[in-house]
Design an enzyme around this catalytic site. Structure first.
Site, PDB file in Angstrom:
ATOM      1  CB  SER A  82       0.861   2.957  -4.376  1.00 43.01           C
ATOM      2  OG  SER A  82       1.379   3.282  -3.102  1.00 43.01           O
TER       3      SER A  82
ATOM      4  CE1 TYR B 163       3.473  -1.974  -3.778  1.00 42.21           C
ATOM      5  CE2 TYR B 163       4.049   0.325  -2.815  1.00 42.21           C
ATOM      6  CZ  TYR B 163       3.110  -0.827  -3.255  1.00 42.21           C
ATOM      7  OH  TYR B 163       1.773  -0.827  -3.084  1.00 42.21           O
TER       8      TYR B 163
END
Length: 258
Positions: free
Chosen positions: A138, A151
């Protein structure tokens, strides 16, 4: 890489990017194998995909399940050409409000799930002298923002693991790719942002899942080492790496909208 008849395992394939990639890979003549925890969702998704995709329930946090699945795939197909490690989730909360258990659980799925799949398939790929491991990381793994410490840490780990693994495998015929997307309009945000504030604040920046899936399939075909999406974000990442303090100040208001 020509995808016709290539066996491609896809984790997190019961919805979102994983399911769309399975459809697009099948259209290219590949043999996608859909993997996720929900049998009902897998059955429904596989029935909607062109061709006859295979599917199996799999929990990437269970090492025994992962190793058994890989053995079953080798017994069935003879080899595994591509593993698309897509399983993962997010939870946007301040560090002070998240439990240690929540941090551990996310790391177990997002990072250790990739490690388990890689460890299980690697001996077979090394024996055949070919293979492709595609890890979905990501942009969050490169640029941290408020409410995403857990995250971001998982995706930073995925990037570090993938980059080191690529160097280890450079002379073996096995390729390693990382996909680094920004926000995508998928069910991911049902867990990460149940209130919908993040999506509402970043409407102009959220990518269509079909666009991202197209880029992922092309990355598999071309065996690219890294794909950053959207492309304009690559320039932002370089700025962040060169001038982290300045970039933090300039982007704080834009990025911290969760």
């Amino acid at each position: 890489m020509k995808l016709k008849d290539k066996v491609i395992l896809i984790t997190g394939a019961s919805s979102g990017i994983g399911a769309i990639c399975a459809q697009k890979l099948s259209e290219q003549g590949a043999l996608p194998v859909l993997l996720a925890r929900s049998e009902d969702k897998l059955q429904k998704i596989s029935a909607s995909i062109t061709g006859t995709p295979d599917w199996y329930p799999l929990d990437v946090t269970d090492n025994v399940q992962v190793e058994a699945l890989i053995k079953r795939m080798i017994d069935r197909y003879g080899q595994i050409d591509v593993v698309l490690n897509n399983a993962g989730y997010g939870q946007f909360e301040m560090t002070k409000d998240m439990t240690v258990a929540a941090f551990e659980q996310m790391m177990d799925v997002n990072y250790m799930g990739i490690v388990r799949m890689t460890k299980a398939v690697l001996p077979h790929m090394l024996a055949s002298g070919q293979g492709h491991i595609v890890n979905v990381a990501s942009m969050a793994g490169k640029i941290g923002t408020a409410k995403s410490a857990s995250y971001t840490a998982t995706k930073h780990a995925v990037l570090g693991f993938s980059n080191a693994l690529r160097q280890e495998l450079r002379e073996t015929g096995i390729k390693v790719t990382t996909i680094n997307p920004g926000p995508i309009d998928t069910p991911f945000f049902e867990t990460a942002d149940p209130g919908g504030s993040y999506i509402s604040n970043l409407k102009g920046f959220i990518m269509k899942p079909e666009y991202v899936a197209d880029k992922m399939v092309q990355a598999i075909i071309k065996q690219k080492e890294e794909v950053n999406l959207p492309h304009i974000a690559a320039a932002g990442i370089k700025l962040y790496q060169l001038f982290p303090r300045l970039a933090d100040k300039l982007t704080y208001g834009l990025l911290n909208r969760k």
